[in-house]
Write an enzyme that holds these catalytic residues in place. Structure first.
Site, short mmCIF file in Angstrom:
data_model
loop_
_atom_site.label_atom_id
_atom_site.label_comp_id
_atom_site.label_asym_id
_atom_site.label_seq_id
_atom_site.Cartn_x
_atom_site.Cartn_y
_atom_site.Cartn_z
N ARG A 83 -9.82 -12.18 1.03
CA ARG A 83 -10.51 -12.87 0.13
C ARG A 83 -9.83 -14.33 0.40
NH1 ARG A 83 -11.13 -9.79 -5.13
NH2 ARG A 83 -11.09 -8.10 -3.27
N LYS A 94 0.81 -1.29 0.16
CA LYS A 94 0.03 -0.01 -0.03
C LYS A 94 0.90 1.10 -0.02
CE LYS A 94 -3.50 -2.55 2.77
NZ LYS A 94 -4.73 -2.33 1.49
#
Length: 588
Positions: A462, A385
């Site tokens: 996920r 990030k």
């Protein structure tokens, strides 16, 4: 949490398909790098954390009101966990007590109530005045008369009109209470959300006036049904507890609220409302627990510590709970390659958490599972990030789904609903960067045998949920809700407040099957992210691949409402909704 531009809430309560086949992880090939790394890192696992551990020890339920991560024994403060090395930065959270308020429902004349603060919830209609500047509302008219017209005069001078968010506290002679407060409810006051906000505003007034005893009432109650009065009182009580609490565990100094008792006037009395107020207190305590988990920095709340907090719930409510904590080796035996791939880079080993609630008596009619994303820190991995808006400094909240699930478990342990079995499941780990970490382009194999090409290591949540959902289905449950701070796509689509129902705002999103084309891989069964457009929907479609077609499933993307930017703190979102859902599926 995936760093895609969008941030939406993709939810579906539908039948889902997945292959039931199971095969060896990366069969006919050497052991994968991430499995090798966990064999190496197992030696530094926290002592006292054993895989497949079932806790059945009992402890006083009073400990449920204590601050997570820290508890008292004698005069010493101890961490709730035992780790091999000192916490990074030597940070130890202080013990902070959850507010304990004696709630009571009374049918008395509000004008005659004696105490420190009388708070009256008023709508804009209630504040209407006649030509002589006198209130039309009967309760306000009585209060104003007792105060010699000073209440109407002060409200005009302060331009108080009853708008939502407005409040006015006065100390005037003439009433039995020391102070009177008017708190605006807006044009109408019919929602749980509005009354919870009223409770929080009332708590702020009580704190600012250092009130020890207080009472709340509504200017208009005649038109409210008895059922609505119960839910109204419950919402106000919840807002009061949550509004009073301040998380000062990581501050050198903190103030304790002095409010000890709150009387509810004009909303009924008797056993039914007392039970509702007790329920509100139980759920609010659980919400505070969830907030504290999310607020805790990643150097304190590691996967091992999150597992310890889960184990404490089972220990506290051992009459209805058992806990199973799986280590990396056990997860490898269960072929959880997707989950272990995410965890591979971190020096803090993964801990797979499974709490099971079973009523102490009576038949079980429904089996449910609550699955929460448990990334105690998310760097993004090799897709790190970076840049403005990446919020890497806030990625401690990437375990917000697990906080909601464990908070719900705490509340369920107190409420003890009959006729329902609930499995609380969290695949806890960190998403870090190292030579043992998962790389873009790697292929991992989930525990249902499906293969995933990792085209973005920052779409890691996920991958952990994939194995957690397979595990949940293997428990024989009929319905599953999963919660996750899953996509940046959800925040852009719905903003910071909405995910999808129950005093908490939720919004149903479509599960558009045609979008699955974006998730196809040339070398594996699927990729783990399908790009920016419709990112929340494709994330939900990905999770659907790991839910048995016979199981009803709902996915809640809570990336927006997990955190309050203005307060710079967690919200506790999801806990109330989950508890209500469990109760709806119980025999109560």
């Amino acid at each position: 949490m995936a760093g895609s531009l969008l941030h939406s809430f993709a939810t579906s309560f539908s039948s889902c398909s997945s292959s039931s086949s199971s095969r060896l992880l990366l069969s006919h090939s050497p052991p994968s790098l991430f499995l090798t790394s966990f064999r190496r890192s197992a030696a530094v696992a926290a002592p006292g954390v054993r895989f497949s551990r079932v806790l059945s020890s009992s402890s006083s339920s009073s400990s449920s009101s204590r601050s997570p991560l820290c508890y008292r024994r004698g005069q010493r403060r101890l961490m709730a966990h035992s780790i091999a090395r000192a916490t990074l930065g030597l940070t130890q959270p202080n013990a902070v007590d959850v507010p304990k308020i004696a709630f009571a429902a009374k049918e008395i004349n509000a004008v005659e109530w004696k105490g420190d603060l009388l708070a009256v919830g008023v709508t804009e209609k209630d504040m209407a005045k006649d030509e002589s500047s006198k209130f039309g509302n009967s309760l306000l008219k009585k209060l104003d008369s007792q105060l010699g017209g000073l209440l109407s005069e002060a409200s005009s001078e302060e331009d108080f009109t009853g708008k939502a968010g407005q409040s006015m506290v006065l100390r005037l002679p003439g009433l039995s209470s020391k102070r009177i407060g008017l708190i605006g409810l807006g044009q109408s006051s019919s929602t749980t959300f509005a009354f919870r906000g009223f409770g929080e505003a009332f708590a702020a007034a009580a704190k600012s006036t250092q009130a020890n005893s207080a009472a709340v009432t509504l200017a208009t109650t005649d038109s409210i049904s008895n059922d609505s009065k119960l839910s109204t009182a419950s919402a106000i009580a919840s807002g009061t507890v949550l509004g009073l609490y301040e998380d000062t565990r990581y501050k050198s100094e903190g103030k304790k609220p002095v409010l000890k008792s709150v009387d509810f006037i004009g909303l009924g009395s008797g056993a039914e409302i007392e039970k509702k107020l007790k329920y509100a207190e139980d759920v609010s305590t659980a919400v505070i627990f969830g907030k504290e988990l999310v607020n805790s920095p990643a150097n304190v709340l590691t996967p091992a510590v999150l597992a310890e907090e889960a184990s404490k719930i089972a220990s506290t409510y051992s009459d209805v709970f058992t806990a199973t904590i799986l280590d990396a080796k056990k997860c490898e035996e269960l072929k959880m390659g997707s989950y272990l791939g995410v965890a591979a880079a971190s020096a803090n080993p993964p801990h797979f958490i499974h709490l099971c609630y079973k009523p102490s008596s009576g038949p079980v009619k429904t089996k449910l599972a609550l699955v929460g994303k448990g990334l105690t820190f998310d760097s993004g991995g090799y897709n790190i990030k970076t840049g403005a808006g990446c919020s890497i400094e806030l990625m401690k909240f990437d375990m917000g789904g697990s906080a909601a699930v464990l908070g719900a478990a705490k509340a369920i342990g107190q409420v003890k609903p009959p006729g329902v079995e609930v499995h609380f499941i969290v695949a806890a780990c960190e998403n870090m960067i190292s030579g043992t970490g998962m790389r873009p382009g790697d292929v991992v194999t989930a525990s249902n045998g499906k293969t995933i090409e990792v085209n973005n290591t920052d779409a890691e949540g996920r991958l952990t949920l994939a194995d957690a959902l397979v595990y949940a289905c293997n428990q024989g449950v009929e319905k599953i809700i999963d919660l996750a701070t899953l996509t940046g796509a959800c925040v852009v689509a719905l903003g910071p407040s909405i995910a999808e129902a129950s005093g908490e705002k939720l919004w149903r999103m479509p599960l558009e099957e045609s979008y699955w084309d974006n998730m196809k891989s040339g070398v594996a069964d699927m990729v783990n992210t399908g790009g920016r457009q419709g990112g929340a929907i494709t994330a939900a479609l990905f999770l659907k691949q790991f839910v048995d077609e016979k199981v009803q499933w709902m996915h809640i993307d809570m990336a927006g409402p997990v955190w309050n930017d203005k307060k710079r703190a967690a919200t506790g979102f999801g806990i109330g909704t989950l508890v209500e859902w469990v109760l709806l599926n119980s025999s109560s």
